[in-house]
Design a protein around this motif. Structure first.
Motif, PDB file in Angstrom:
ATOM      1  N   MET A  21       0.851  -1.178   0.000  1.00 17.45           N
ATOM      2  CA  MET A  21       0.000   0.000   0.000  1.00 17.45           C
ATOM      3  C   MET A  21       0.894   1.237   0.000  1.00 17.45           C
ATOM      4  O   MET A  21       1.914   1.277   0.693  1.00 17.45           O
ATOM      5  N   VAL A  22       0.496   2.250  -0.778  1.00 20.11           N
ATOM      6  CA  VAL A  22       1.292   3.469  -0.867  1.00 20.11           C
ATOM      7  C   VAL A  22       0.345   4.662  -0.971  1.00 20.11           C
ATOM      8  O   VAL A  22      -0.744   4.561  -1.544  1.00 20.11           O
ATOM      9  N   ARG A  23       0.753   5.793  -0.411  1.00 18.74           N
ATOM     10  CA  ARG A  23      -0.122   6.964  -0.409  1.00 18.74           C
ATOM     11  C   ARG A  23       0.026   7.724  -1.734  1.00 18.74           C
ATOM     12  O   ARG A  23       0.706   8.740  -1.825  1.00 18.74           O
ATOM     13  N   ALA A  24      -0.651   7.182  -2.760  1.00 22.42           N
ATOM     14  CA  ALA A  24      -0.533   7.746  -4.107  1.00 22.42           C
ATOM     15  C   ALA A  24      -1.868   8.133  -4.730  1.00 22.42           C
ATOM     16  O   ALA A  24      -1.902   8.852  -5.733  1.00 22.42           O
ATOM     17  N   ASP A  25      -2.970   7.691  -4.146  1.00 26.44           N
ATOM     18  CA  ASP A  25      -4.285   7.900  -4.753  1.00 26.44           C
ATOM     19  C   ASP A  25      -4.739   9.351  -4.589  1.00 26.44           C
ATOM     20  O   ASP A  25      -4.992   9.811  -3.481  1.00 26.44           O
ATOM     21  N   CYS A  26      -4.833  10.047  -5.715  1.00 25.66           N
ATOM     22  CA  CYS A  26      -5.229  11.462  -5.672  1.00 25.66           C
ATOM     23  C   CYS A  26      -6.685  11.651  -6.075  1.00 25.66           C
ATOM     24  O   CYS A  26      -7.087  12.735  -6.504  1.00 25.66           O
ATOM     25  N   HIS A  27      -7.485  10.570  -5.982  1.00 25.33           N
ATOM     26  CA  HIS A  27      -8.938  10.654  -6.176  1.00 25.33           C
ATOM     27  C   HIS A  27      -9.303  11.223  -7.547  1.00 25.33           C
ATOM     28  O   HIS A  27      -9.997  12.237  -7.657  1.00 25.33           O
ATOM     29  N   ASP A  28      -8.812  10.555  -8.596  1.00 20.97           N
ATOM     30  CA  ASP A  28      -9.138  10.917  -9.977  1.00 20.97           C
ATOM     31  C   ASP A  28      -8.684  12.331 -10.324  1.00 20.97           C
ATOM     32  O   ASP A  28      -9.233  12.974 -11.207  1.00 20.97           O
ATOM     33  N   CYS A  29      -7.694  12.820  -9.615  1.00 20.47           N
ATOM     34  CA  CYS A  29      -7.062  14.128  -9.876  1.00 20.47           C
ATOM     35  C   CYS A  29      -7.989  15.311  -9.630  1.00 20.47           C
ATOM     36  O   CYS A  29      -7.539  16.418  -9.366  1.00 20.47           O
ATOM     37  N   GLN A  30      -9.307  15.132  -9.755  1.00 22.18           N
ATOM     38  CA  GLN A  30     -10.293  16.173  -9.457  1.00 22.18           C
ATOM     39  C   GLN A  30      -9.948  17.499 -10.124  1.00 22.18           C
ATOM     40  O   GLN A  30      -9.831  18.546  -9.498  1.00 22.18           O
ATOM     41  N   GLY A  31      -9.778  17.439 -11.433  1.00 26.51           N
ATOM     42  CA  GLY A  31      -9.568  18.654 -12.211  1.00 26.51           C
ATOM     43  C   GLY A  31      -8.133  19.102 -12.336  1.00 26.51           C
ATOM     44  O   GLY A  31      -7.839  20.061 -13.045  1.00 26.51           O
ATOM     45  N   CYS A  32      -7.216  18.449 -11.667  1.00 19.78           N
ATOM     46  CA  CYS A  32      -5.807  18.835 -11.735  1.00 19.78           C
ATOM     47  C   CYS A  32      -5.108  18.078 -12.861  1.00 19.78           C
ATOM     48  O   CYS A  32      -5.300  16.870 -13.016  1.00 19.78           O
ATOM     49  N   SER A  33      -4.303  18.780 -13.642  1.00 18.86           N
ATOM     50  CA  SER A  33      -3.504  18.138 -14.689  1.00 18.86           C
ATOM     51  C   SER A  33      -2.072  18.671 -14.660  1.00 18.86           C
ATOM     52  O   SER A  33      -1.388  18.710 -15.672  1.00 18.86           O
ATOM     53  N   ALA A  34      -1.627  19.083 -13.467  1.00 17.55           N
ATOM     54  CA  ALA A  34      -0.293  19.674 -13.338  1.00 17.55           C
ATOM     55  C   ALA A  34       0.805  18.722 -13.792  1.00 17.55           C
ATOM     56  O   ALA A  34       1.808  19.136 -14.364  1.00 17.55           O
ATOM     57  N   TYR A 120      15.792   0.737  -9.886  1.00 22.27           N
ATOM     58  CA  TYR A 120      16.335  -0.507 -10.423  1.00 22.27           C
ATOM     59  C   TYR A 120      17.534  -0.988  -9.625  1.00 22.27           C
ATOM     60  O   TYR A 120      18.396  -0.203  -9.228  1.00 22.27           O
ATOM     61  N   GLY A 121      17.565  -2.297  -9.419  1.00 19.92           N
ATOM     62  CA  GLY A 121      18.702  -2.945  -8.773  1.00 19.92           C
ATOM     63  C   GLY A 121      19.188  -4.093  -9.631  1.00 19.92           C
ATOM     64  O   GLY A 121      18.802  -4.227 -10.798  1.00 19.92           O
ATOM     65  N   ASP A 122      20.009  -4.942  -9.076  1.00 22.31           N
ATOM     66  CA  ASP A 122      20.554  -6.069  -9.826  1.00 22.31           C
ATOM     67  C   ASP A 122      19.503  -7.115 -10.158  1.00 22.31           C
ATOM     68  O   ASP A 122      19.656  -7.878 -11.112  1.00 22.31           O
ATOM     69  N   GLU A 123      18.437  -7.157  -9.379  1.00 29.30           N
ATOM     70  CA  GLU A 123      17.395  -8.164  -9.599  1.00 29.30           C
ATOM     71  C   GLU A 123      16.038  -7.493  -9.819  1.00 29.30           C
ATOM     72  O   GLU A 123      15.089  -7.697  -9.069  1.00 29.30           O
ATOM     73  N   GLY A 124      15.957  -6.702 -10.853  1.00 33.52           N
ATOM     74  CA  GLY A 124      14.695  -6.049 -11.170  1.00 33.52           C
ATOM     75  C   GLY A 124      14.574  -4.676 -10.534  1.00 33.52           C
ATOM     76  O   GLY A 124      15.562  -3.968 -10.374  1.00 33.52           O
ATOM     77  N   PHE A 125      13.373  -4.311 -10.142  1.00 28.96           N
ATOM     78  CA  PHE A 125      13.144  -2.981  -9.598  1.00 28.96           C
ATOM     79  C   PHE A 125      12.098  -3.017  -8.507  1.00 28.96           C
ATOM     80  O   PHE A 125      11.322  -3.955  -8.376  1.00 28.96           O
ATOM     81  N   ARG A 126      12.104  -1.960  -7.699  1.00 28.96           N
ATOM     82  CA  ARG A 126      11.056  -1.697  -6.709  1.00 28.96           C
ATOM     83  C   ARG A 126      10.494  -0.317  -7.016  1.00 28.96           C
ATOM     84  O   ARG A 126      11.060   0.457  -7.796  1.00 28.96           O
ATOM     85  N   TYR A 127       9.394   0.008  -6.383  1.00 29.43           N
ATOM     86  CA  TYR A 127       8.755   1.303  -6.583  1.00 29.43           C
ATOM     87  C   TYR A 127       9.106   2.251  -5.434  1.00 29.43           C
ATOM     88  O   TYR A 127       9.348   1.816  -4.309  1.00 29.43           O
ATOM     89  N   PHE A 128       9.135   3.546  -5.728  1.00 28.38           N
ATOM     90  CA  PHE A 128       9.292   4.543  -4.675  1.00 28.38           C
ATOM     91  C   PHE A 128       8.295   5.673  -4.897  1.00 28.38           C
ATOM     92  O   PHE A 128       7.818   5.895  -6.016  1.00 28.38           O
ATOM     93  N   LEU A 129       7.966   6.374  -3.834  1.00 33.53           N
ATOM     94  CA  LEU A 129       6.994   7.467  -3.888  1.00 33.53           C
ATOM     95  C   LEU A 129       7.719   8.798  -3.942  1.00 33.53           C
ATOM     96  O   LEU A 129       8.466   9.156  -3.027  1.00 33.53           O
ATOM     97  N   GLN A 130       7.491   9.537  -5.031  1.00 34.83           N
ATOM     98  CA  GLN A 130       8.071  10.865  -5.156  1.00 34.83           C
ATOM     99  C   GLN A 130       7.256  11.837  -4.303  1.00 34.83           C
ATOM    100  O   GLN A 130       6.048  11.951  -4.472  1.00 34.83           O
ATOM    101  N   ILE A 131       7.912  12.535  -3.420  1.00 40.12           N
ATOM    102  CA  ILE A 131       7.180  13.345  -2.441  1.00 40.12           C
ATOM    103  C   ILE A 131       7.050  14.810  -2.830  1.00 40.12           C
ATOM    104  O   ILE A 131       6.305  15.559  -2.195  1.00 40.12           O
ATOM    105  N   HIS A 132       7.755  15.240  -3.875  1.00 36.98           N
ATOM    106  CA  HIS A 132       7.712  16.657  -4.243  1.00 36.98           C
ATOM    107  C   HIS A 132       6.988  16.902  -5.569  1.00 36.98           C
ATOM    108  O   HIS A 132       6.893  18.051  -6.007  1.00 36.98           O
ATOM    109  N   GLU A 133       6.497  15.850  -6.214  1.00 39.23           N
ATOM    110  CA  GLU A 133       6.006  15.998  -7.580  1.00 39.23           C
ATOM    111  C   GLU A 133       4.512  16.285  -7.680  1.00 39.23           C
ATOM    112  O   GLU A 133       4.090  17.166  -8.410  1.00 39.23           O
ATOM    113  N   CYS A 134       3.687  15.527  -6.964  1.00 38.78           N
ATOM    114  CA  CYS A 134       2.236  15.692  -7.081  1.00 38.78           C
ATOM    115  C   CYS A 134       1.753  16.841  -6.206  1.00 38.78           C
ATOM    116  O   CYS A 134       2.104  16.926  -5.028  1.00 38.78           O
ATOM    117  N   ARG A 135       0.928  17.726  -6.768  1.00 36.21           N
ATOM    118  CA  ARG A 135       0.416  18.883  -6.027  1.00 36.21           C
ATOM    119  C   ARG A 135      -0.728  18.524  -5.087  1.00 36.21           C
ATOM    120  O   ARG A 135      -1.083  19.305  -4.197  1.00 36.21           O
TER     121      ARG A 135
END
Length: 224
Positions: A21-34, A120-135
């Motif tokens: 689970m990751v805190r990424a859901d912005c609820h259909d963006c709600q009019g934002c397209s930044a 990316y690492g030697d055995e594939g990749f993992r995901y990370f959450l960018q904290i400065h990108e989404c408004r």
């Protein structure tokens, strides 16, 4: 596209799997397209992205380029396509008049990820959450694979890892080539994986992609 940054400076310091689970859901963006503006050439497309765009828009790769939806550029030494931005507002050409994505069902992988990224690492990749990108503030938690929204996430992740590894092999191979042969490699990869369309359903795409990649590695003697 590789980014030489400290992960701790741009993320919450955690690495996630598709089942986390990751805190990424912005609820259909709600009019934002930044996040669809001012991206320059950073929304790089992989072969599945172009296959999806073809199926969703009916346009072949050449038409996507000709009509200005996609542009070509150099990324990590290779010629790769990326989403084009409009000249006037520096927004994605696929945004409609209401600032909504007109290709949302077939949007590229990088768009599906945002505000996540891949580490990316030697055995594939993992995901990370960018904290400065989404408004958007107060984002909700959501499972990573649900956020990305691709049916067979494990098969897709294997494909992404294979494509990333293949491009790294190409980049390494370029170091041993003169200018003319480097150009031949770049154009060959562009033609085989983007200009020559993939047809059929998703499973057929994966099979054909693997076939093309294996044949290309053999032909170009990559990874030897």
């Amino acid at each position: 596209m590789k980014r030489n940054v400290d992960l701790n400076e741009i993320s919450d310091g955690k690495l996630y799997t598709a089942d986390d689970m990751v805190r990424a859901d912005c609820h259909d963006c709600q009019g934002c397209s930044a996040c669809c503006s001012g991206m320059g050439d950073s929304v790089i497309l992989d072969p599945m992205d172009v296959w999806r765009l073809h199926r969703g828009t009916g346009m072949e790769f050449a038409e996507l380029v000709e009509k200005g939806y996609v542009e070509l550029g150099i990324a990590d030494g290779m010629i790769l396509p990326h989403l084009a931005m409009s000249d006037e507002k520096e927004t994605c050409r696929f945004l409609d008049e209401d600032g909504r994505c007109s290709i949302h069902d077939v949007r590229p992988g990088i768009c599906r990820l945002f505000p996540l990224g891949r580490y990316y690492g030697d055995e594939g990749f993992r995901y990370f959450l960018q904290i400065h990108e989404c408004r958007k503030k107060n984002r909700s938690k959501i499972k990573v694979k649900k956020w990305i929204g691709i049916p067979d996430i494990k098969k897709y992740e294997r494909y992404i890892s294979d494509w990333h590894g293949f491009l790294r092999q190409c980049e390494e191979g370029l170091k041993e080539l003169d200018k003319q042969n480097a150009r031949i490699l770049r154009i060959y990869v562009l033609r085989i994986f983007f200009q020559n369309s993939f047809e059929g359903e998703e499973e057929e795409f994966y099979i054909e992609f693997r076939k093309r990649m294996d044949e290309t590695k053999e032909k170009l003697q990559l990874g030897r």
